[in-house]
Design an enzyme around this catalytic site. Structure first.
Site, short mmCIF file in Angstrom:
data_model
loop_
_atom_site.label_atom_id
_atom_site.label_comp_id
_atom_site.label_asym_id
_atom_site.label_seq_id
_atom_site.Cartn_x
_atom_site.Cartn_y
_atom_site.Cartn_z
N SER A 90 0.82 -1.21 0.00
CA SER A 90 0.00 0.00 0.00
C SER A 90 0.86 1.27 0.00
O SER A 90 0.49 2.27 -0.63
CB SER A 90 -0.96 0.00 1.20
OG SER A 90 -0.26 0.04 2.42
N LEU A 167 10.41 -7.71 4.11
CA LEU A 167 10.70 -8.40 5.36
C LEU A 167 12.06 -9.11 5.40
O LEU A 167 12.37 -9.79 6.38
CB LEU A 167 9.59 -9.42 5.64
CG LEU A 167 8.17 -8.84 5.74
CD1 LEU A 167 7.17 -9.93 6.06
CD2 LEU A 167 8.12 -7.72 6.76
N ASN A 184 13.63 3.00 4.82
CA ASN A 184 12.64 2.00 5.26
C ASN A 184 11.58 2.70 6.10
O ASN A 184 11.86 3.70 6.76
CB ASN A 184 13.32 0.91 6.10
CG ASN A 184 12.32 -0.14 6.56
OD1 ASN A 184 11.53 -0.65 5.76
ND2 ASN A 184 12.32 -0.45 7.85
N HIS A 186 8.78 1.94 9.17
CA HIS A 186 8.45 0.98 10.23
C HIS A 186 7.23 1.50 10.99
O HIS A 186 7.12 2.71 11.24
CB HIS A 186 9.65 0.84 11.19
CG HIS A 186 9.45 -0.19 12.25
ND1 HIS A 186 9.57 -1.54 12.00
CD2 HIS A 186 9.11 -0.07 13.57
CE1 HIS A 186 9.34 -2.20 13.12
NE2 HIS A 186 9.05 -1.34 14.08
N ASP A 227 16.07 -2.11 11.53
CA ASP A 227 15.47 -0.94 12.19
C ASP A 227 16.44 -0.13 13.07
O ASP A 227 16.01 0.49 14.04
CB ASP A 227 14.26 -1.37 13.04
CG ASP A 227 13.24 -2.15 12.24
OD1 ASP A 227 13.06 -1.85 11.05
OD2 ASP A 227 12.61 -3.06 12.81
#
Length: 292
Positions: A90, A167, A184, A186, A227
């Site tokens: 999305s 992932l 990225n 998160h 992350d």
């Protein structure tokens, strides 16, 4: 032209006056017809008991020309983007739609996925965007090695890589090839609720179980770990007393779509700057001296 004619009557072209540097100047505004575009006719300063007046020719067009000249910058080339997804994609769709609408100064040239049948890959194919599989699929011939992936992205002349629900851990070869060029997103306020195993609904369940009062998306640069890269942008939203993980996920995702597009816009417009201590900042679009 009419403004110039009137100015020539009041202010004939004469050599510039050398004014005392210590004198305080006062602008004499133009008080004639407003539709002529004249800003001012002269300035004055006081010399003893006498007020001396000298001519300044200034029209709206001339002042605007100065502003354009001062603020003008070299045109920014449209950036070439690669998006990585593992699911519905999305955020990928939001970025691609912004590109098509023209609000984003870049184009998605290739999609990379570890799940060739996922919704994001299907959307890419339906929109004429090539799909690349990475890493190699078990028991299959499809999929690229890290070095092959770098070569493929370079063949597309990719400027930036955007992870949007991908992932898999990004290989070191790719990080080195695209230093400070991989982002990225998160679904939590990093560094909280990040790292290996924290993705999707697992993040939102952990947030609610912890009693945290706020959550929201984080956009960060990518390094060799999950992350832990430098944070570029965040958006905090309240966690409501009776929130379910689904309800929180819905609200966070809505902010993800908005925030990621805004950050990619800044990236494509070359408004990302790095502080001396290595912290990335987004320069304001409206105020070059301010930051978002």
């Amino acid at each position: 032209m009419e403004a110039q004619k009137i100015l020539s009557r009041f202010c004939p072209k004469t050599p510039s006056l050398l004014l005392p540097s210590h004198k305080k100047l006062h602008t004499l505004p133009y008080v004639g017809p407003k539709n002529l575009g004249i800003l001012r006719l002269g300035c004055s300063y006081t010399e003893g008991k006498k007020k001396r007046v000298f001519c300044v020719r200034s029209t709206v067009e001339e002042e605007e020309a100065k502003v354009v000249k001062v603020g003008a910058t070299a045109p920014v080339r449209r950036k070439k983007l690669a998006v990585f997804v593992s699911g519905g994609g999305s955020n990928f769709k939001s970025i691609h739609e912004a590109s098509l609408k023209g609000s984003l100064h870049g184009d998605v040239l290739v999609l990379v996925t570890n799940k060739p049948d996922c919704g994001g890959a299907e959307y890419a194919r339906n929109n004429g965007i090539p799909v690349v599989v990475f890493p190699k699929v078990k028991d299959g011939s499809d999929g690229l090695s890290p070095s092959e992936l770098v070569d493929t992205l370079r063949s597309f002349q990719v400027d930036f890589i955007l992870l949007a629900g991908f992932l898999k851990l990004i290989p070191v070869e790719l990080i080195r090839a695209y230093e400070k060029s991989i982002l990225n997103i998160h679904p939590s306020l990093l560094p909280a609720f990040g790292g290996k195993g924290y993705y999707g609904m697992k993040v939102h369940k952990a947030v609610i179980a912890s009693g945290a009062r706020y959550s929201g998306p984080t956009i960060h640069f990518v390094d060799e770990h999950y992350d832990t890269g430098r944070i570029l942008a965040q958006c905090a939203i309240p966690v409501l007393a009776n929130d379910t993980a689904d309800e929180l996920a819905f609200r966070v995702l809505k902010e993800e779509h908005r925030l990621y597009v805004e950050v990619v816009e800044a990236l494509c417009e070359e408004r990302i700057v790095w502080r001396e201590d290595g912290v990335p900042l987004i320069r304001s679009k409206d105020n070059p001296n301010g930051f978002c």
